[in-house]
Design an enzyme around this catalytic site. Structure first.
Site, PDB file in Angstrom:
ATOM      1  N   THR A  72       0.766  -1.094   0.088  1.00 30.86           N
ATOM      2  CA  THR A  72       0.047  -0.106   0.017  1.00 30.86           C
ATOM      3  C   THR A  72       0.795   1.486  -0.111  1.00 30.86           C
ATOM      4  O   THR A  72       0.759   2.147  -0.858  1.00 30.86           O
ATOM      5  CB  THR A  72      -0.781  -0.020   1.320  1.00 30.86           C
ATOM      6  OG1 THR A  72      -1.833  -1.315   1.033  1.00 30.86           O
ATOM      7  CG2 THR A  72      -1.792   1.095   1.220  1.00 30.86           C
ATOM      8  N   ALA A 202       5.689  -8.739   1.296  1.00 27.99           N
ATOM      9  CA  ALA A 202       6.209  -9.975   1.673  1.00 27.99           C
ATOM     10  C   ALA A 202       5.197 -11.024   2.052  1.00 27.99           C
ATOM     11  O   ALA A 202       5.246 -12.173   2.063  1.00 27.99           O
ATOM     12  CB  ALA A 202       7.170  -9.714   2.698  1.00 27.99           C
ATOM     13  N   CYS A 327      -9.937  -6.368   1.852  1.00 27.89           N
ATOM     14  CA  CYS A 327      -9.972  -5.004   2.232  1.00 27.89           C
ATOM     15  C   CYS A 327     -11.752  -4.694   1.891  1.00 27.89           C
ATOM     16  O   CYS A 327     -12.031  -3.883   2.668  1.00 27.89           O
ATOM     17  CB  CYS A 327      -9.310  -3.920   1.655  1.00 27.89           C
ATOM     18  SG  CYS A 327      -7.738  -4.434   1.121  1.00 27.89           S
TER      19      CYS A 327
HETATM   20  N1  C6P Z   1      -4.625  -7.732  -1.303  1.00 25.55           N
HETATM   21  C1  C6P Z   1      -6.631  -9.291  -0.735  1.00 25.55           C
HETATM   22  O1  C6P Z   1      -7.205  -9.974   0.237  1.00 25.55           O
HETATM   23  P1  C6P Z   1      -0.096  -4.573   1.470  1.00 25.55           P
HETATM   24  O2  C6P Z   1      -1.049  -5.645   2.483  1.00 25.55           O
HETATM   25  O3  C6P Z   1      -0.552  -3.038   1.766  1.00 25.55           O
HETATM   26  O4  C6P Z   1       1.204  -5.170   1.617  1.00 25.55           O
HETATM   27  O5  C6P Z   1      -0.890  -5.085   0.064  1.00 25.55           O
HETATM   28  C2  C6P Z   1      -1.997  -4.517  -0.463  1.00 25.55           C
HETATM   29  C3  C6P Z   1      -2.345  -5.015  -1.724  1.00 25.55           C
HETATM   30  C4  C6P Z   1      -1.754  -4.321  -2.988  1.00 25.55           C
HETATM   31  N2  C6P Z   1      -1.986  -4.986  -4.308  1.00 25.55           N
HETATM   32  C5  C6P Z   1      -2.624  -5.836  -4.380  1.00 25.55           C
HETATM   33  C6  C6P Z   1      -2.829  -6.600  -5.796  1.00 25.55           C
HETATM   34  C7  C6P Z   1      -3.096  -6.776  -3.208  1.00 25.55           C
HETATM   35  O6  C6P Z   1      -3.684  -7.957  -3.448  1.00 25.55           O
HETATM   36  C8  C6P Z   1      -2.955  -6.040  -1.923  1.00 25.55           C
HETATM   37  C9  C6P Z   1      -3.279  -6.999  -0.717  1.00 25.55           C
HETATM   38  C10 C6P Z   1      -5.363  -8.336  -0.002  1.00 25.55           C
HETATM   39  O7  C6P Z   1      -6.745  -9.078  -1.807  1.00 25.55           O
HETATM   40  C11 C6P Z   1      -5.776  -7.572   1.144  1.00 25.55           C
HETATM   41  S1  C6P Z   1      -6.981  -6.347   0.799  1.00 25.55           S
END
Ligand code: C6P
Length: 404
Positions: A72, A202, A327
């Site tokens: 994110t 990760a 999310c």
């Molecule tokens: N998708 C899902 O259930 P983070 O957690 O910030 O490191 O990653 C965010 C994120 C960004 N891009 C993509 C394509 C993702 O799939 C995700 C995380 C999870 O699909 C949690 S919403």
């Protein structure tokens, strides 16, 4: 039996990763920026982790890989910094992305629109991907950045990143890809694909949560999101999170070693699960062709069964799945990716995402097939509407472009 099939939301930390991280919590805990031995003691491990990252994605020595707190942050960083560098302080005013990006891209784009940036959201086809030629016609002289995910988190569908990177290179436009669902699942070779920025996380490949990274081609200029001490060459300030950096390095190494073999093993289990559900259940549809999907993912729609009801039954059977992105799973909205593909509202409320990992076993797959089919039978039996909405063969299902 407990079965975790929500590996696109997050994954279990590989025990070998935990083991590699442990010494860096309370033995080698100095601040790597300190000049004394307690600080410098972590340097070899940080260097090793960085090398593991470069090797896993085949980055070159001129490129940067900067650790962040999550994908994110990486996505926010690219979009907001390109806005500052190329739009506020430059002569561009336009960003191109797709309508099915993760909220960390879409919400940031909406924020940028409020600041006056023009954003184009490319439509997806009935497979849930944007075709490369679609991109070509939307790039203008004012386009600062194109941001397209490598693989979609809800469907697993893989986007034509190589072709899109080439188009951006030819047009002189910066290209960012959110590769969160690609790295560790399919080969990612940055000598073969032109991307300027690439986000990674990760916890999607059996590493810890709370650490991500941003790949930056050839030290491309990018205003920092976090100002402070001159950590990571001033590109991203904040004391380095050594245990998590070590964990991310180890995790990416394990996930990408012999990746073709790992993919084949996961794909065999995924295909067996998908085949069984499609064969044993009527009126169920999976999204996107398997050949162009990450090998661990199924997005399945079950006509007449609300996704939340299905999750409840699966949860009672100790199976963890989701109705889509983690999310978005707390609201009862229709699956936005399925709507973008052209599914009707009723069907878009019935999507269940099953995402496997290299730790998923054959016995677990058998158990899921049995529990899933039982749950569908139970929920359809108590559904007042199912009998009424059954499509005629070749009728509604074909119309909504969801593929059996
Ligand atoms: N998708 C899902 O259930 P983070 O957690 O910030 O490191 O990653 C965010 C994120 C960004 N891009 C993509 C394509 C993702 O799939 C995700 C995380 C999870 O699909 C949690 S919403």
């Amino acid at each position: 039996m407990h079965v975790y099939l929500d590996n696109n939301a997050t994954t279990m930390v590989d025990p070998a990763v935990t083991e590699a991280m442990i010494p860096f919590f309370s033995e080698i805990y100095g601040n790597p920026n300190s000049l004394h031995r307690y600080g410098t003691a972590s340097h070899p491990a940080i260097t090793k982790a960085i090398n593991q990252m470069y090797k896993a994605i085949n980055a070159s020595d001129n490129d940067d890989i900067i650790f962040t707190s999550c994908a994110t942050e990486s996505n926010n960083w690219v979009l907001k910094s390109v806005w500052v560098d190329k739009i506020l302080n430059g002569d561009k005013n336009h960003i191109v992305t797709t309508e099915v990006e993760h909220p960390s891209v879409l919400s940031t784009c909406r924020f940028l629109e409020e600041q006056g940036v023009k954003v184009t959201y490319l439509p997806v086809n009935d497979q849930g991907i944007v075709e490369a030629h679609t991109l070509r016609s939307f790039i203008t002289d004012k386009t600062a950045l194109v941001s397209v995910m490598w693989a979609n988190n809800e469907t697993g569908m893989i986007f034509p990143i190589k072709e899109m990177g080439q188009i951006c290179k030819e047009r002189g436009v910066l290209f960012h890809t959110d590769a969160v669902q690609a790295v560790g699942k399919i080969p990612v070779d940055l000598q073969n694909v032109h991307v300027d920025f690439m986000s990674m996380s990760a916890h999607k490949f059996h590493g810890p949560k709370g650490i991500g990274a941003l790949y930056i081609r050839n030290s491309e200029a990018l205003t920092p999101l976090l100002h402070g001490g001159e950590h990571m060459g001033g590109r991203r300030s904040g004391t380095l999170n050594v245990p998590y950096i070590v964990g991310m390095g180890k995790a990416i190494e394990l996930a990408t070693q012999n990746i073709e073999e790992k993919m084949a093993l996961i794909r065999a289990k995924r295909d067996r699960l998908e085949d069984a559900l499609l064969a044993q259940l009527e009126d169920v549809f999976t999204v996107g062709s398997r050949e162009n999907r990450t090998p661990n993912t199924i997005l399945i729609s079950i006509r007449g069964v609300e996704g939340e009801g299905m999750l409840w039954d699966l949860n009672n059977a100790l199976i963890g799945a989701s109705t889509g992105s983690a999310c978005a799973s707390e609201d009862l909205e229709a699956n936005t990716v399925m709507l973008a593909i052209g599914a009707d509202h009723e069907l878009a409320h019935t999507g269940i995402r099953l995402s496997l990992s290299r730790f998923t076993t054959d016995a677990e797959v058998d158990y899921v097939i049995e529990s899933f089919t039982k749950a569908v039978a139970r929920l359809r039996a108590i559904s007042s509407s199912y009998a009424k909405v059954q499509p005629t063969p070749g009728g509604k299902a074909a119309e909504c472009n969801i593929h059996h």
